[in-house]
Scaffold this motif. Sequence first.
Motif, short mmCIF file in Angstrom:
data_model
loop_
_atom_site.label_atom_id
_atom_site.label_comp_id
_atom_site.label_asym_id
_atom_site.label_seq_id
_atom_site.Cartn_x
_atom_site.Cartn_y
_atom_site.Cartn_z
N LEU A 355 43.16 34.14 69.77
CA LEU A 355 41.91 33.56 69.25
C LEU A 355 41.36 32.51 70.21
O LEU A 355 40.16 32.45 70.49
CB LEU A 355 42.16 32.96 67.87
CG LEU A 355 40.96 32.31 67.18
CD1 LEU A 355 39.88 33.35 66.88
CD2 LEU A 355 41.40 31.61 65.89
N VAL A 356 42.25 31.67 70.75
CA VAL A 356 41.82 30.63 71.68
C VAL A 356 41.26 31.25 72.97
O VAL A 356 40.26 30.75 73.53
CB VAL A 356 43.01 29.68 72.00
CG1 VAL A 356 42.65 28.73 73.14
CG2 VAL A 356 43.41 28.91 70.75
N SER A 357 41.86 32.35 73.43
CA SER A 357 41.39 32.98 74.67
C SER A 357 39.99 33.55 74.52
O SER A 357 39.28 33.74 75.52
CB SER A 357 42.37 34.08 75.09
OG SER A 357 42.32 35.17 74.18
N LEU A 358 39.57 33.85 73.28
CA LEU A 358 38.23 34.41 73.04
C LEU A 358 37.26 33.35 72.52
O LEU A 358 36.19 33.68 71.99
CB LEU A 358 38.32 35.57 72.04
CG LEU A 358 39.07 36.82 72.52
CD1 LEU A 358 39.27 37.79 71.37
CD2 LEU A 358 38.31 37.50 73.66
N GLU A 359 37.63 32.09 72.68
CA GLU A 359 36.81 31.01 72.11
C GLU A 359 35.39 31.02 72.67
O GLU A 359 34.41 30.80 71.95
CB GLU A 359 37.47 29.65 72.41
CG GLU A 359 36.73 28.48 71.82
CD GLU A 359 37.41 27.16 72.09
OE1 GLU A 359 36.90 26.13 71.65
OE2 GLU A 359 38.49 27.17 72.76
N ALA A 360 35.25 31.31 73.98
CA ALA A 360 33.91 31.29 74.59
C ALA A 360 33.01 32.34 73.95
O ALA A 360 31.84 32.06 73.63
CB ALA A 360 34.04 31.52 76.09
N LYS A 361 33.52 33.56 73.77
CA LYS A 361 32.71 34.61 73.16
C LYS A 361 32.36 34.28 71.71
O LYS A 361 31.26 34.57 71.23
CB LYS A 361 33.44 35.96 73.23
CG LYS A 361 33.60 36.51 74.63
CD LYS A 361 34.26 37.88 74.59
CE LYS A 361 34.39 38.47 75.99
NZ LYS A 361 35.00 39.82 75.96
N ASP A 396 38.70 41.25 70.08
CA ASP A 396 37.57 41.47 71.00
C ASP A 396 36.55 42.41 70.37
O ASP A 396 35.33 42.17 70.46
CB ASP A 396 38.09 42.03 72.31
CG ASP A 396 36.99 42.14 73.36
OD1 ASP A 396 36.31 41.13 73.60
OD2 ASP A 396 36.81 43.24 73.90
N ASN A 397 37.04 43.48 69.71
CA ASN A 397 36.13 44.39 69.02
C ASN A 397 35.41 43.68 67.88
O ASN A 397 34.21 43.88 67.66
CB ASN A 397 36.92 45.59 68.45
CG ASN A 397 36.90 46.78 69.39
OD1 ASN A 397 36.41 46.67 70.51
ND2 ASN A 397 37.44 47.89 68.96
N ALA A 398 36.18 42.85 67.13
CA ALA A 398 35.58 42.15 65.99
C ALA A 398 34.46 41.21 66.47
O ALA A 398 33.39 41.13 65.85
CB ALA A 398 36.65 41.37 65.24
#
Length: 492
Positions: A355-361, A396-398
Amino acid sequence: MKKTKSMYLRQVTVLLGLIALCMVLLGAGFFTLSYRYQIREIKTSLERNAGVISNYANAVITKGDSLGSEDFINYIRSAVLLTNTTVLVCSTEGEILCAAGANLDREIFNLPQQELRVPTWAVNQLLKSREYSGMTTFNQLLEGRCYVTGQIISPLVHNLSTGELMASGIPAGILFVAADASTVMDFLKNTFQLFFVTAVAVLLISLVICSITVQRLVDPLKGMCAFAHKFAHGEVDTRITEYVNRSDEIGELAAAFNAMADSLAQAEKKRSEFVANVSHELKTPMTTIAGFADGILDGTIPPGKERESLQVISSETRRLSRLVRRMLELSRMQSSERVAAQEQFDAAEVLLRVLVSLEAKITEKELDVQTQLPDGPVMVWGDPDAVTQVCYNLLDNAVKFSVPGGKLTLKIATKGGKAYIAIGNEGETIPPQQLSHIFDRFHKADSSRSTHKDGVGLGLYIVKTLLNTYKEDITVTSQDGFTEFTFTLSEV
């Protein structure tokens, strides 16, 4: 071309060989037992007759009469007529005193009395061991081989303790009683002839039965072999219908062949679809790259838009790179050499790290992240790297398919030794007819979500493949604009 051996001939030969071997062993055992039984019966009868005659001879000697007296000779002649035997009464030196019976050699007995003698070895053995029995001709005194038993003739004396008469044990003569052994050989000969005829009949019947039985086994195999050759030459619609109703191993083999054919046909269909999908996915970016590159080279694209065109080329190139990388990952995961690692790790920690790795998106789309996680760690078995990839692909899909400002949910629950990890998002509802194909390779290529050019249609297929490696499940639900993926992991 290597010459093949006929299974029919081999099986029939083996079965007939086993039957013949059994009959030979059975016949040998039967003839041996029969021979011993006949000899034992003759020996018992001769010993009984010899005992009776010996007792009479003992009484004759006790009274002082001679073993060559006329009365004793008449007794011997009567005895041989009643018992169908041959009797030789001899002195202790082997001289024949009296002889009668059907088995005497008449030419030899025409010789002078003093020349008629039984073999010395028979006399010595009887005097030494007090008994004699065997198969002999007594140096041609007897016609043909006869079974002979011997007794010692001795005078009777009174037993002081009982007062009864008994043999003194002092040899006064020798008695030999013989019976023709040809009856035994005739019996065995007749029995062997009957056994041989029976054995031939049994072998012929066995040949017919074995031929029919083996043929019933070989014919289906030949038929299936023909079907297999057809299948190997490209007739993938070939199926065995002739033997599937048999309730034996042949029926099971036919069903297994059909199942294998169905599986291979399905695999061939999937392979064709995979090649078509790969071609489709590769063709679009390559066409775009070639088009923009040609436009720059031939001047169709103005210099002011070259940078924008190069950005498109760069984007499509990266997309091709992602497609190739994902295909290599799939090849590695589906390789039989891949070993699923098993270790303990915290599933909640892995999910939060992704979740943290996708924080920017997530921030870019202004998504509302809602979590329902246990207070403590959720320890599970598996490969942390593989589960990280599963969580990353699903999250990522979500994020990708969420509406701006929508809701993104993360849940972990435990039940029955399993950890249930759910990732959901608000977005377009997936049609029910698409849900059953959502984990197929390149499903994106023929769905309405193909407008998202960043994907290559392999993310969910990789998720399914990874979870199948650990025998775990994944499900998806989509209704009222909310889609949720749920997968399982085994608790420690």
